[in-house]
Each structure stands twice: as structure tokens, then as C-alpha cells.
Write an enzyme that holds these catalytic residues in place. Structure first.
Site, short mmCIF file in Angstrom:
data_model
loop_
_atom_site.label_atom_id
_atom_site.label_comp_id
_atom_site.label_asym_id
_atom_site.label_seq_id
_atom_site.Cartn_x
_atom_site.Cartn_y
_atom_site.Cartn_z
N ARG A 193 -10.59 124.73 -57.82
CA ARG A 193 -11.47 124.55 -56.67
C ARG A 193 -12.88 124.93 -57.08
NH1 ARG A 193 -12.73 128.55 -51.93
NH2 ARG A 193 -14.11 127.19 -50.75
N HIS A 204 -20.92 125.24 -50.25
CA HIS A 204 -20.64 126.67 -50.47
C HIS A 204 -21.99 127.38 -50.54
CE1 HIS A 204 -17.41 129.60 -52.10
NE2 HIS A 204 -18.50 130.32 -51.91
N GLU A 250 -16.27 128.97 -45.53
CA GLU A 250 -16.57 130.15 -44.71
C GLU A 250 -17.79 129.99 -43.80
OE1 GLU A 250 -16.84 133.44 -47.46
OE2 GLU A 250 -14.76 133.26 -48.09
N ASN A 266 -9.31 131.80 -46.71
CA ASN A 266 -9.77 132.83 -47.65
C ASN A 266 -9.40 134.18 -47.06
OD1 ASN A 266 -10.88 130.74 -49.06
ND2 ASN A 266 -13.01 131.37 -48.80
N TYR A 290 -9.08 138.34 -47.77
CA TYR A 290 -9.39 139.49 -48.63
C TYR A 290 -8.91 140.81 -48.06
CZ TYR A 290 -12.18 136.48 -51.60
OH TYR A 290 -12.57 135.50 -52.47
N GLU A 330 -8.94 131.18 -51.37
CA GLU A 330 -9.49 132.33 -52.10
C GLU A 330 -8.68 133.56 -51.78
OE1 GLU A 330 -13.67 133.27 -51.57
OE2 GLU A 330 -14.20 131.15 -51.67
O1 IFM Z 1 -17.76 135.45 -53.84
C1 IFM Z 1 -17.35 135.19 -52.53
C2 IFM Z 1 -17.20 133.70 -52.31
O2 IFM Z 1 -18.37 133.02 -52.59
C3 IFM Z 1 -16.83 133.43 -50.88
N1 IFM Z 1 -15.70 134.22 -50.47
C4 IFM Z 1 -15.71 135.61 -50.75
C5 IFM Z 1 -16.03 135.85 -52.22
C6 IFM Z 1 -16.02 137.36 -52.54
O3 IFM Z 1 -16.95 138.02 -51.75
#
Ligand code: IFM
Length: 447
Positions: free
Chosen positions: A77, A120, A165, A294, A296, A354
Site C-alpha cells: 500500500r 495521504h 484518515e 487503521n 493503533y 495500517e
Molecule cells: O505515520 C502515520 C501514517 O501516515 C498515518 N497513520 C498513522 C501513522 C503513524 O502515526
């Protein structure tokens, strides 16, 4: 760890984004983006870091793809840099397209399936000068750009992601001021969020009109929000935080409406009926082919009336369960998030577009980079994804963020998310233990 077996067609991938890795910001007709402007403005990024050189991927893309092939990933990606493709309204830069053609050739050669993100965050400065995402015209500029990509690269890219995002584009960029263009104005931020979503809808429509073979979707950064206590006040706080992070984007995309509680909450800044025009929501909710997620971390929140906008406070996670970003490591919430998405929003295939972590990596005396924390992080999150699939969940792929260390926006080069270490002065790529772990996981499939 017992090796997890994923479905045979599961897409193990890695992800990057143009401004974070490409460098070559003034080459082959690329024009500045608002991230060039922002990163060159004193005080905006860690130690004034910029994406001018980054990982020099623009020149090293062939070796980088070779590295992906060695890793064994099935899919890559990446994002296309808008300022390389559209140097001014109405113009298409062939040299910019040629770079992505060369990249696609290389991926082809190694049988790695591309997934291209259209936006992005690197908005052309010419559009930022016209008001950026706050200006409704941005929607049409974006649709024209997307259309150019579909015309020139559409036959070669099987999976398109309109936006990465939107929360960050709108809220970090125009509300919190941490990202380009660095504004702190919630009237702008809420408007921008609507325009980003609308531009997604227009791009989906353009994609369908082009009758291309591939698929199209969007990537949202989503998290799980838990209330610090079961009290109604904290529960309500969690609902607001969830509305802000998740529902504000999911509801219009999948239900064709903004969540009422959030429309009321934003009303002192923006009356949504002055922003949303007839048909906007039906465009935004145009059927997609997949949702990119995404993930985290999760948040634990409590009611804090003195906090601006949301009146929400955040509970500090335990110090031994955080990444270098200060984000709580909570793999179970990945499972909870995926289940919630399928229960409440969509039966569409999901992709983790992600997931990954920053840790303070160092090259050891043996010349290697040992990153046991990242290995554990990935093991646990892949296990959560596997659990979701084994219960019937429609998860089709998983892209680790990131292939290699890169420009982490306002944090510059101070945070390393890569599974490959980048020694920036020499641009040497060094495999971290996590890269070898990922290689072994992929190799063990089907065995
Ligand atoms: O680096 C970023 C990415 O560009 C978008 N999602 C979160 C990642 C980590 O912060």
C-alpha cells in the site's frame, strides 16, 4: 508462538505514504504541497525535519520493492503524491505519472499487488492557497485528480483507497493545528471533514463511471473508546469521544447521516445544515467495495467539563504498556473494533490498512536492530486479527505500518515505525528482528 494460519488468499502487506518516504520534492515537475510549507515553517516539526529527502524512495524504489519481495509480502500500500500529478489546475504531469508506472512495473515483476491511496495528506499548495479542504471547491479538484489517476493507472491498480484518515486531515490539520496547514479553528475543521467525505463520494462515483476492473474504498483511523468508570457521566463522555473519533465518519459513509448528538455538539461552531447540500449524504454513502481500518490504540476517557469541545479527559495508560508515541498497546481492542464494525456498520470486506508501533530502535554492536517490543506488538495484533477471522470475520488483508522508518509528520524522524531500519545519513536499510519475524510468519503459511 504457535504459527497462525491465515486464509490462503490473505493479503500480507506493508504500507507507506508518499510524503513520508519519497523525497525528491522538486523533481520531475512536482510542485510544493502544504506539508512542504508546514514542515519548512520553524517550530512545526521536530527539529525542523522535512520530507525533502525522507527515505529517498523516489530514487531507490526498485531496491525497496526488492526488499518487499524478500520479505515475502503479497501486497504494497503506497500513496500517490497529488503535487506530482497535478502541478496546477487542469494540468497532468506525465513525469509524475511515469514514476508510479515504474513503481507498478517493479511490483508487477515481483508479483506484489498494489493498493494505492489517492490522498495521504500532501495537498498541493496551489489548492491550500485557495482555502484547502475548507473550500467546497476542493471536492471537485480532488475528483478531477482521482479521475486522472483512474484514466492513466486504473487498469493497473486493483485496489484504490480514496483517503487516508479523514479525521487527521480535518481535525489534526484544521482543528488542533498539529498537521498542515496548522490551523486551530473548529469551524474550519468540521467543514473540512464534510468536504473530505464528499470528495470521497465523488471519487467513488467517478471510479464507477470509469468501469474499471478494481475495487475502491476508504481508510479510517478508528479506535475503541472505553469509559473510565461505569458512571453515566463517564459513559456519556465515552460516547462523545467515540462520536468524534469514529461515528462522525462511519455514520455518513454507511448510514448516510451525521450522528445527531455530534451535530448538536458541533453546532456552536458550525450549523451542519449550512454546510451539507442536498444529495451530499447520498454521494458520501455511495456503496464502496471494502473498508480500510487503521488501528493503533484505544482510549479510556472520563467526563471533564473544563475541556474545550468534547469535555473529555484521557486516562494515562500504564507506562509499561505504551509505545514510544505514548499510545496504549491494546491488541484486544483491534478484535473489538473489527467485530463492532461488522456488527454495527458493514458486511463489506475489511482490510487493516495500517497497524504497527514506534519504539526507540538502535543499531546494536552486532550490526542488527533488535526490536522485541515491536515483534510482541505485531504477534499480539496478528493474533487478534486471526481470532476475528476464525470466528467468521471478513478480514482480507493486513498492512504493517510501515515498511521502513520514515518522516513521522510533526514528529519528524524522531519516531521509527518501520520493520526495516533506515540509517538516514547513508540511506542504508537494515532489517529489524520484526522484519524477520514477519518474513517467517508469511513463509509459514500453508505449511
Ligand atoms: O505515520 C502515520 C501514517 O501516515 C498515518 N497513520 C498513522 C501513522 C503513524 O502515526
Amino acid at each position: 508462538m504457535k504459527t497462525l494460519q491465515f486464509p490462503p488468499d490473505f493479503l500480507f502487506g506493508v504500507a507507506t505514504a508518499a510524503y513520508q518516504i519519497e523525497g525528491a520534492v522538486a523533481e520531475d515537475g512536482r510542485v510544493p504541497s502544504h506539508w512542504d510549507t508546514f514542515s519548512h515553517t520553524p517550530g512545526k516539526t521536530w527539529q525542523g525535519d522535512t520530507g525533502d529527502v525522507a527515505c529517498d524512495h523516489y530514487h531507490r524504489y526498485a531496491d525497496d520493492v526488492k526488499m518487499m519481495a524478500e520479505l515475502g509480502v503479497k501486497s504494497y500500500r503506497f500513496s500517490v503524491a497529488w503535487p506530482r500529478i497535478i502541478p496546477e489546475p487542469g494540468q497532468v504531469n506525465q513525469k509524475g505519472l511515469d514514476f508510479y508506472r515504474r513503481l507498478l512495473d517493479e511490483l508487477d515483476r515481483h508479483q506484489i499487488t498494489p493498493a494505492a491511496t489517492i490522498y495521504h495528506w500532501d495537498l498541493p499548495q496551489w489548492l491550500a492557497d485557495r482555502g484547502g479542504w475548507v473550500n467546497r471547491d476542493a471536492v471537485h479538484y480532488f475528483a478531477d485528480y482521482a479521475d486522472a489517476l483512474f484514466r492513466h493507472l486504473g487498469q493497473r491498480v486493483p485496489r484504490w483507497i480514496t483517503h487516508n484518515e479523514p479525521w487527521c486531515t480535518a481535525f489534526l490539520g484544521y482543528g488542533l493545528g498539529e498537521h498542515a496547514p496548522g490551523h486551530r479553528d473548529w469551524r474550519e475543521a468540521v467543514r473540512a471533514s464534510h468536504h473530505v467525505l464528499l470528495s470521497h463520494g465523488l471519487a467513488v462515483r467517478a471510479f464507477r463511471a470509469a468501469n474499471l476492473p478494481g475495487e475502491i474504498g476508504i481508510t479510517l483511523n478508528l479506535n475503541v473508546v472505553d469509559a473510565a468508570t461505569p458512571t453515566p457521566r463517564d459513559q456519556e463522555a465515552a460516547r462523545r469521544a467515540d462520536g468524534f473519533s469514529n461515528r462522525w465518519f462511519l455514520d455518513p459513509l454507511f448510514r448516510g447521516q451525521y450522528p445527531e448528538d455530534m451535530v448538536r455538539l458541533f453546532a456552536p461552531w458550525v450549523a451542519m445544515d449550512t454546510v451539507v447540500e442536498p444529495d451530499d449524504l447520498s454521494l458520501i454513502s455511495s456503496p464502496m467495495d471494502f473498508l480500510g481500518v487503521n488501528y493503533y490504540s484505544r482510549s479510556v476517557v472520563y467526563d471533564k467539563p473544563e475541556e474545550r469541545l468534547l469535555q473529555v479527559g484521557h486516562v494515562e495508560p500504564p507506562k509499561d504498556q505504551i509505545t514510544e508515541m505514548g499510545w496504549e498497546i491494546h491488541p484486544e481492542s483491534l478484535y473489538r473494533l473489527l467485530t463492532r464494525l461488522q456488527r454495527e456498520y458493514t458486511a463489506l470486506p475489511l482490510y487493516i490498512t495500517e497497524n504497527g508501533a514506534a519504539f526507540p530502535d538502535q543499531v546494536s554492536e552486532d550490526g542488527a536492530v533488535h526490536d522485541p517490543d515491536r515483534v510482541r506488538f505485531l504477534e499480539q495484533h496478528f493474533a487478534a486479527a486471526h481470532r476475528f477471522i476464525s470466528e467468521g470475520g471478513q478480514l482480507k488483508g493486513y498492512y504493517v505500518w510501515s515498511l521502513m522508518d520514515n518522516f513521522e509528520w510533526a514528529f519528524g524522524y524522531s519516531k521509527r515505525f518501520g520493520i526495516i531500519y533506515v540509517d538516514y545519513p547513508t540511506q542504508r536499510r537494515i532489517w529489524k528482528d520484526s522484519a524477520r519475524w514477519y518474513q517467517a510468519l508469511i513463509r509459514s503459511q500453508g505449511s
